[in-house]
Design a protein around this motif. Sequence first.
Motif, PDB file in Angstrom:
ATOM      1  N   ALA A 190      37.243 -17.839  -2.694  1.00 37.89           N
ATOM      2  CA  ALA A 190      38.581 -18.366  -2.985  1.00 37.89           C
ATOM      3  C   ALA A 190      38.652 -19.872  -2.784  1.00 37.89           C
ATOM      4  O   ALA A 190      39.202 -20.597  -3.629  1.00 37.89           O
ATOM      5  CB  ALA A 190      39.624 -17.658  -2.112  1.00 37.89           C
ATOM      6  N   THR A 213      41.317 -12.772  -5.638  1.00 37.91           N
ATOM      7  CA  THR A 213      41.167 -12.352  -4.242  1.00 37.91           C
ATOM      8  C   THR A 213      41.549 -10.890  -4.088  1.00 37.91           C
ATOM      9  O   THR A 213      40.837 -10.101  -3.445  1.00 37.91           O
ATOM     10  CB  THR A 213      42.031 -13.235  -3.319  1.00 37.91           C
ATOM     11  OG1 THR A 213      41.551 -14.580  -3.373  1.00 37.91           O
ATOM     12  CG2 THR A 213      41.977 -12.739  -1.884  1.00 37.91           C
ATOM     13  N   ASN A 273      45.217 -22.079 -11.851  1.00 36.08           N
ATOM     14  CA  ASN A 273      44.117 -21.822 -10.914  1.00 36.08           C
ATOM     15  C   ASN A 273      44.575 -21.172  -9.619  1.00 36.08           C
ATOM     16  O   ASN A 273      43.932 -20.253  -9.121  1.00 36.08           O
ATOM     17  CB  ASN A 273      43.381 -23.132 -10.603  1.00 36.08           C
ATOM     18  CG  ASN A 273      42.677 -23.688 -11.810  1.00 36.08           C
ATOM     19  OD1 ASN A 273      41.643 -23.218 -12.223  1.00 36.08           O
ATOM     20  ND2 ASN A 273      43.268 -24.725 -12.405  1.00 36.08           N
ATOM     21  N   SER A 324      43.473 -17.521  -8.558  1.00 31.80           N
ATOM     22  CA  SER A 324      42.664 -17.353  -7.339  1.00 31.80           C
ATOM     23  C   SER A 324      43.204 -16.226  -6.474  1.00 31.80           C
ATOM     24  O   SER A 324      42.441 -15.468  -5.867  1.00 31.80           O
ATOM     25  CB  SER A 324      42.633 -18.661  -6.529  1.00 31.80           C
ATOM     26  OG  SER A 324      43.854 -18.879  -5.837  1.00 31.80           O
ATOM     27  N   PHE A 343      36.450 -21.666  -5.485  1.00 31.90           N
ATOM     28  CA  PHE A 343      37.115 -21.568  -6.787  1.00 31.90           C
ATOM     29  C   PHE A 343      38.217 -22.622  -6.896  1.00 31.90           C
ATOM     30  O   PHE A 343      38.341 -23.319  -7.911  1.00 31.90           O
ATOM     31  CB  PHE A 343      37.697 -20.165  -6.971  1.00 31.90           C
ATOM     32  CG  PHE A 343      38.426 -19.961  -8.273  1.00 31.90           C
ATOM     33  CD1 PHE A 343      37.754 -19.520  -9.402  1.00 31.90           C
ATOM     34  CD2 PHE A 343      39.795 -20.200  -8.365  1.00 31.90           C
ATOM     35  CE1 PHE A 343      38.436 -19.339 -10.611  1.00 31.90           C
ATOM     36  CE2 PHE A 343      40.472 -20.025  -9.560  1.00 31.90           C
ATOM     37  CZ  PHE A 343      39.790 -19.593 -10.692  1.00 31.90           C
ATOM     38  N   LEU A 344      39.020 -22.763  -5.832  1.00 32.62           N
ATOM     39  CA  LEU A 344      40.105 -23.735  -5.865  1.00 32.62           C
ATOM     40  C   LEU A 344      39.584 -25.170  -5.790  1.00 32.62           C
ATOM     41  O   LEU A 344      40.210 -26.096  -6.312  1.00 32.62           O
ATOM     42  CB  LEU A 344      41.088 -23.464  -4.724  1.00 32.62           C
ATOM     43  CG  LEU A 344      41.984 -22.244  -4.949  1.00 32.62           C
ATOM     44  CD1 LEU A 344      42.752 -21.882  -3.687  1.00 32.62           C
ATOM     45  CD2 LEU A 344      42.962 -22.495  -6.101  1.00 32.62           C
TER      46      LEU A 344
END
Length: 349
Positions: A190, A211, A203, A207, A193-194
Amino acid sequence: MLNTHSLQISPEILRLIARIDEFKGAWRALGTLAPDRLSALRRIATIESIGSSTRIEGSKLSDRDVERLLSNLSIQSFDSRDEQEVAGYAELMDLVFSAWQDIPFNENHIKQLHQVLLKHSNKDSRHRGAYKTSSNSVAAFDLSGVQIGIVFETATPFDTPRLMAELIEWVNEERQKGELHPLLIIGIFAVVFLEIHPFQDGNGRLSRVLTTLLLMQAGYAYVPYSSLESVIELNKEAYYLALRQTQGTIRSESPNWNSWIVFFLRSLAEQVRRLEKKVERERIVLAALPPWSLSIVEFAKEHGRVTIGEMVRLTGASRNTLKQHFRNLTEAGHLEQLGSGRGAWYRLK
């Protein structure tokens, strides 16, 4: 590839993981609640998740607005961008909840999920399901939806395809090896990814859905019944701080994973605590409430809110009789009153 050697498994991390896994096992072993009760819990959690996740990104819609919009999803016509985002998020959550076992965790499917997320967003039609082509950054918003600053810079469009391929490969390798606990894999995914922020928009929302998908694929079957997004919304300042503290170090020799991982696990533990409280209340309420009080609680559970007028129409009982039941439920801590007089309405506390 990601350097996770600097992740320090502190006593707090071990305690939080044990707490979450204990509930995971208990949920599976109990067979838990009746299907209609589960359905009501999931509906409430879904409304909370959609409302919170979109508000984190600047939406101004309340949970009541979200509930009203969801009841009219079949219309497929949404006036504002906030409504378009809610509609897409709702469809994506429904897809993940119904098909999580059949969604491979790869780039193509993540892009498809992004398409669903932005399906109703007219402004985003150009870049649905495609990685970004211009730089973007993460902004923080205040309670009124006004941007209050940049949280951190993100990966360049040039680097994004390579970094996403590396991240997905790392997740799938770690899931297969089984050496790192699933909650740590999901937490690291997570935050990275961010940090990449691979799409032009959506986004943050994506995310949180990813998750949820990873948690369900890891066996955390209770996740749809308690909103993780609402926990994050209530701790938004800590959320942004943890992101900033970890994301600025991810590409360094010694990434600071712990700031984010501790926040992430605390949020999961709070999600569990809330669901435990709801389940316990279900058991107590079902065992002890008079029939009309039980009807009031069930209506509030199903619709997110209830009024005396609605229950008069539903039950045929007198307004004074029902007012006494509402008063008893409020005093006992089952309901919370909002507003006053004829405009008063109630929700589960």
